[in-house]
Design an enzyme around this catalytic site. Structure first.
Site, PDB file in Angstrom:
ATOM      1  N   ASN A  48      24.429  -1.490  69.866  1.00 45.53           N
ATOM      2  CA  ASN A  48      23.916  -0.175  69.123  1.00 45.53           C
ATOM      3  C   ASN A  48      24.490  -0.513  67.745  1.00 45.53           C
ATOM      4  O   ASN A  48      25.175  -1.723  67.400  1.00 45.53           O
ATOM      5  CB  ASN A  48      24.448   0.874  69.515  1.00 45.53           C
ATOM      6  CG  ASN A  48      25.937   0.940  69.632  1.00 45.53           C
ATOM      7  OD1 ASN A  48      26.892   0.601  68.757  1.00 45.53           O
ATOM      8  ND2 ASN A  48      26.397   1.816  70.749  1.00 45.53           N
ATOM      9  N   ARG A  49      24.217   0.249  66.826  1.00 44.09           N
ATOM     10  CA  ARG A  49      24.735  -0.030  65.409  1.00 44.09           C
ATOM     11  C   ARG A  49      26.244  -0.281  64.931  1.00 44.09           C
ATOM     12  O   ARG A  49      26.583  -1.138  64.353  1.00 44.09           O
ATOM     13  CB  ARG A  49      24.049   1.097  64.505  1.00 44.09           C
ATOM     14  CG  ARG A  49      24.786   0.840  62.933  1.00 44.09           C
ATOM     15  CD  ARG A  49      23.566   1.907  61.992  1.00 44.09           C
ATOM     16  NE  ARG A  49      23.255   3.213  62.707  1.00 44.09           N
ATOM     17  CZ  ARG A  49      22.337   3.903  62.221  1.00 44.09           C
ATOM     18  NH1 ARG A  49      21.716   3.388  61.359  1.00 44.09           N
ATOM     19  NH2 ARG A  49      22.411   5.208  62.933  1.00 44.09           N
ATOM     20  N   LYS A  50      26.848   0.631  65.778  1.00 39.92           N
ATOM     21  CA  LYS A  50      28.376   0.384  65.739  1.00 39.92           C
ATOM     22  C   LYS A  50      28.817  -0.678  66.232  1.00 39.92           C
ATOM     23  O   LYS A  50      29.673  -1.514  65.642  1.00 39.92           O
ATOM     24  CB  LYS A  50      29.086   1.788  66.433  1.00 39.92           C
ATOM     25  CG  LYS A  50      30.692   1.541  66.034  1.00 39.92           C
ATOM     26  CD  LYS A  50      31.264   3.003  66.968  1.00 39.92           C
ATOM     27  CE  LYS A  50      32.712   2.867  66.940  1.00 39.92           C
ATOM     28  NZ  LYS A  50      33.411   4.000  67.949  1.00 39.92           N
ATOM     29  N   GLU A  51      28.500  -1.103  67.390  1.00 39.94           N
ATOM     30  CA  GLU A  51      28.758  -2.588  67.746  1.00 39.94           C
ATOM     31  C   GLU A  51      28.546  -3.668  67.229  1.00 39.94           C
ATOM     32  O   GLU A  51      29.258  -4.732  67.049  1.00 39.94           O
ATOM     33  CB  GLU A  51      28.213  -2.760  69.147  1.00 39.94           C
ATOM     34  CG  GLU A  51      28.659  -1.831  70.348  1.00 39.94           C
ATOM     35  CD  GLU A  51      27.782  -1.331  71.482  1.00 39.94           C
ATOM     36  OE1 GLU A  51      28.259  -0.995  72.733  1.00 39.94           O
ATOM     37  OE2 GLU A  51      26.652  -2.025  71.568  1.00 39.94           O
ATOM     38  N   ASP A  63      21.604   2.194  78.624  1.00 41.10           N
ATOM     39  CA  ASP A  63      21.353   1.879  80.157  1.00 41.10           C
ATOM     40  C   ASP A  63      19.621   1.863  80.159  1.00 41.10           C
ATOM     41  O   ASP A  63      19.173   0.899  81.024  1.00 41.10           O
ATOM     42  CB  ASP A  63      21.981   2.633  80.869  1.00 41.10           C
ATOM     43  CG  ASP A  63      23.359   2.865  80.807  1.00 41.10           C
ATOM     44  OD1 ASP A  63      24.026   1.758  80.895  1.00 41.10           O
ATOM     45  OD2 ASP A  63      24.175   3.792  81.104  1.00 41.10           O
TER      46      ASP A  63
END
Length: 490
Positions: free
Chosen positions: A205-208, A275
């Site tokens: 995701n964007r944060k990761e 998921d």
């Protein structure tokens, strides 16, 4: 993708066998009421009413795959404890292969207990081990991986950083997948993405992505830099960067990019969306779709999930319905009775009132339109049961209908006041009414309520019948007579 393409994709899923490798856990939900503060400390006291135990962690991926009808195998590690035994039994009851599960004596099976009162989460209690698996366990898992991968069409890796997916184990998973020609799709966690190098596809995701790339993502340009840097550095076929309610961005190995906007109508809860994306991307590749088409389906599914509360799965019916809405044409509204029954049950659970009417609707005219608009205003959804060509011939003679059932269905589905069209072959819609169970049964013309087919059935479960008069002078018969008269005069 269009509904027909989604149908073809879904038809392949029961033949697919998917291997899920990841951290399994139990999700426990304890529901209760809170009406007082503890005398021992300034905290609320929760009087427990009921509880529920579900598959969690990589089990969310498993649930998504099962809901879509796939066969599933699992590779994981559990503690040799009561929770570990319970989790294995849950998998076996779902007919999931558990030969890939290894038990470690000193390990604690992950269990997350959420205490809720009045729909508000009050507390979460975690019981788990995060220690790295032993070398002996890893050797066993690799051996089972090599045995199982050849019978599977894709490997899905769900990393929750609980000690299973070590750097060396991930390296083996990716290498074994490549050797067998099986795609390896990974949902990553943490700040060390180098351990995923060489995977077919990664779904941060964007944060990761921001943490792993070191690029602060504040706008489109910084997002592109982070995505391209990770795809190149990790030697991925594709990096799929998920952006929650904003959709997803694909970064291909050839340097090209694709950006997909979200398909969500409303965003309530993004939990579980990762998921779902992992599951659908993997299934798309396993079914032989291009990565772009697989991502399109995954994006569609994520849009459904974030419109629900809590970690959720996506059904084939929901995918087809969402694909039809996105296509924006009449195909979206024309449904098989069994599929429509499932969709309407979901609408009922949301408190929506379903209206049903039926007819031939041969040569659509303003009288029909006015009637249907009035019917729609009686509830939240209007379902139109359309007589098939064969049933019309039995009712009106061999020269009718003038317009075939497929064309009539599309013309009616194009009307804004109609939500769904379903074709039936019987002389009356009684069987169809029994399948769909509408709240309001509508008939037009000079009918008395007592003469409406299905009245007793609908009223038996609390529904009602409404009569709406047709517009005077407007009928298919009058149109036919006018055409014949004018052309005879010529």
């Amino acid at each position: 993708m269009r509904p027909a393409q989604i149908e073809t994709f879904l038809a392949r899923l029961p033949d697919l066998r998917i291997l899920v490798i990841g951290d399994l856990m139990l999700d426990e939900y304890v529901w209760g009421r809170t009406e007082r503060i503890s005398p021992e400390a300034p905290v609320p006291v929760v009087d427990v009413v009921c509880g529920d135990l579900r598959l969690g962690g990589a089990g969310n991926v498993v649930n998504n795959l099962l809901t879509l009808g796939c066969k599933v195998e699992v590779i994981s590690v559990l503690g040799e404890d009561e929770d570990g035994i319970s989790l294995r039994l849950m998998l076996e009851k779902k007919k999931i292969g558990t030969s890939g599960i290894v038990f470690e004596q000193l390990r604690t099976t992950s269990r997350k207990t959420r205490v809720l009162a009045g729909n508000q989460q009050m507390l979460r209690i975690d019981r788990e081990s995060r220690e790295t698996i032993t070398a002996e366990t890893q050797a066993l898992l690799i051996g089972r991986l090599r045995e199982m991968v050849t019978s599977c069409q894709v490997v899905l890796v769900s990393d929750y950083l609980k000690g299973l997916l070590t750097e060396s184990f991930l390296k083996e998973i990716i290498a074994v997948g490549k050797a067998a020609g099986v795609p390896v799709v990974i949902d990553p966690k943490g700040d060390n993405f180098d351990k995923y190098k060489g995977a077919t596809l990664l779904t941060p995701n964007r944060k990761e992505a921001q943490i792993a790339s070191g690029v602060v993502i504040t706008d489109q340009q910084s997002l592109l830099r982070a995505g391209r840097l990770l795809q190149t550095r990790l030697d991925l076929d594709v990096l799929v960067l998920t952006r929650s309610e904003e959709g997803m961005s694909l970064f291909f190995g050839d340097g090209s990019e694709t950006h997909l906007p979200t398909q969500a109508r409303e965003v309530y809860d993004v939990s579980g969306a990762g998921d779902t994306v992992l599951s659908l991307l993997g299934l798309g590749l396993a079914a032989g779709l291009s990565i772009a088409d697989a991502a399109s389906i995954a994006n569609l599914a994520a849009g459904i999930v974030v419109g629900k509360v809590g970690t959720s799965t996506v059904t084939p019916e929901e995918l087809l319905d969402a694909a039809g809405r996105h296509a924006g044409d009449s195909d979206a509204k024309i449904k098989h009775p069994d599929l429509l029954a499932v969709l309407l049950e979901g609408e009922r659970q949301l408190g929506r009132k379903i209206v049903f009417t039926n007819g031939c609707f041969d040569l659509l005219h303003v009288g029909h339109v006015k009637y249907l608009q009035k019917a729609r205003n009686l509830g939240d959804l209007l379902v139109l049961g359309l007589n098939s060509d064969e049933s019309i011939q039995r009712l009106k003679g061999p020269k009718r209908p003038l317009i075939g059932e497929e064309e009539r269905a599309h013309l009616l589905a194009a009307l804004k006041c109609i939500d769904y069209v379903v074709v039936f072959d019987e002389d009356t819609p009684l069987d169809l009414i029994g399948i769909l169970r509408p709240d309001i049964l509508v008939k037009g013309g000079d009918y008395a309520p007592e003469g409406v087919v299905g009245k007793e059935l609908v009223e038996s479960y609390g529904g009602c019948v409404e009569i709406i008069p047709f517009v005077d002078g407007k009928s298919t018969t009058n149109i036919i007579d006018k055409i014949l008269q004018q052309y005879r005069e010529e």
